[in-house]
Design a protein around this motif. Structure first.
Motif, PDB file in Angstrom:
ATOM      1  N   ILE A  34     -12.991  -4.539 -50.137  1.00  0.00           N
ATOM      2  CA  ILE A  34     -14.054  -3.611 -50.515  1.00  0.00           C
ATOM      3  C   ILE A  34     -15.388  -4.293 -50.246  1.00  0.00           C
ATOM      4  N   ASN A  35     -16.215  -3.682 -49.415  1.00  0.00           N
ATOM      5  CA  ASN A  35     -17.520  -4.266 -49.114  1.00  0.00           C
ATOM      6  C   ASN A  35     -18.609  -3.558 -49.929  1.00  0.00           C
ATOM      7  N   ILE A  77     -14.513  10.762 -58.425  1.00  0.00           N
ATOM      8  CA  ILE A  77     -14.209   9.776 -59.468  1.00  0.00           C
ATOM      9  C   ILE A  77     -12.999   8.933 -59.065  1.00  0.00           C
ATOM     10  N   LEU A  78     -11.978   9.561 -58.476  1.00  0.00           N
ATOM     11  CA  LEU A  78     -10.824   8.799 -57.987  1.00  0.00           C
ATOM     12  C   LEU A  78     -11.243   7.782 -56.926  1.00  0.00           C
ATOM     13  N   ILE A  79     -12.082   8.209 -56.005  1.00  0.00           N
ATOM     14  CA  ILE A  79     -12.572   7.295 -54.963  1.00  0.00           C
ATOM     15  C   ILE A  79     -13.348   6.149 -55.606  1.00  0.00           C
ATOM     16  N   PHE A  80     -14.227   6.464 -56.541  1.00  0.00           N
ATOM     17  CA  PHE A  80     -15.004   5.417 -57.206  1.00  0.00           C
ATOM     18  C   PHE A  80     -14.094   4.407 -57.897  1.00  0.00           C
ATOM     19  N   ARG A  87     -12.755  -4.377 -56.206  1.00  0.00           N
ATOM     20  CA  ARG A  87     -13.916  -4.824 -55.431  1.00  0.00           C
ATOM     21  C   ARG A  87     -14.036  -6.337 -55.321  1.00  0.00           C
ATOM     22  N   LYS A  88     -13.474  -7.105 -56.250  1.00  0.00           N
ATOM     23  CA  LYS A  88     -13.603  -8.568 -56.219  1.00  0.00           C
ATOM     24  C   LYS A  88     -12.381  -9.258 -55.615  1.00  0.00           C
ATOM     25  N   ARG A  89     -11.388  -8.494 -55.251  1.00  0.00           N
ATOM     26  CA  ARG A  89     -10.209  -9.091 -54.614  1.00  0.00           C
ATOM     27  C   ARG A  89     -10.551  -9.531 -53.206  1.00  0.00           C
TER      28      ARG A  89
END
Length: 115
Positions: A34-35, A77-80, A87-89
Motif C-alpha cells: 500500500i503506497n 468504506i470497504l476500500i478504505f 498499510r504498514k506491511r
C-alpha cells in the motif's frame, strides 16, 4: 453552491485517480504494498463522497437514489479498510490487492451506470 459541488466532484475524481493509479503502479511493480497515494486516495474518496451526497442534495429529478449512495458508501468504506489496515506491511497478498482494484473499478461503475 454549484461551484462548491463542482470543486468537490473534482476532488473526488482526484481521489479516484490517486487510488487507482497508485494501486496499478504497485501492481505492475514486483512488490505489492500500500503506497501513500492509495491511502490518501481512499481517504479523499470517502470524505468527498460524503460531502457530495449529504449536505448538497436539494431534491428534484437529478438527485441520486438513496440505494445508489448507500452502495457507493459501503464500497468506499470497504476500500478504505482494505487500504488502511495493511498499510504498514512490507507486502500485501496478491488477491487482497486485486480486490482493492476491483472494488475501486466497481465503485466507479456504480457511479457511472446506475441512474
Amino acid at each position: 453552491m454549484e461551484a462548491l459541488r463542482l470543486i468537490l466532484r473534482y476532488a473526488h475524481l482526484i481521489g479516484f485517480a490517486l487510488l487507482l493509479g497508485g494501486a496499478i503502479a504497485q501492481f505492475v511493480s514486483a512488490k505489492l504494498r500500500i503506497n501513500p497515494a492509495m491511502l490518501w486516495g481512499s481517504i479523499i474518496q470517502v470524505l468527498t463522497g460524503l460531502a457530495l451526497s449529504a449536505p448538497l442534495r436539494g431534491g428534484g429529478d437529478d438527485e441520486p437514489a438513496p440505494a445508489k449512495l448507500a452502495v457507493k458508501l459501503v464500497l468506499a468504506i470497504l476500500i478504505f479498510i482494505m487500504v488502511f489496515v495493511p498499510r504498514k506491511r512490507t507486502e500485501v497478498n496478491r488477491g487482497h490487492f486485486i480486490g482493492i482494484i476491483a472494488l475501486t473499478l466497481i465503485n466507479a461503475a456504480v457511479a457511472t451506470f446506475w441512474r
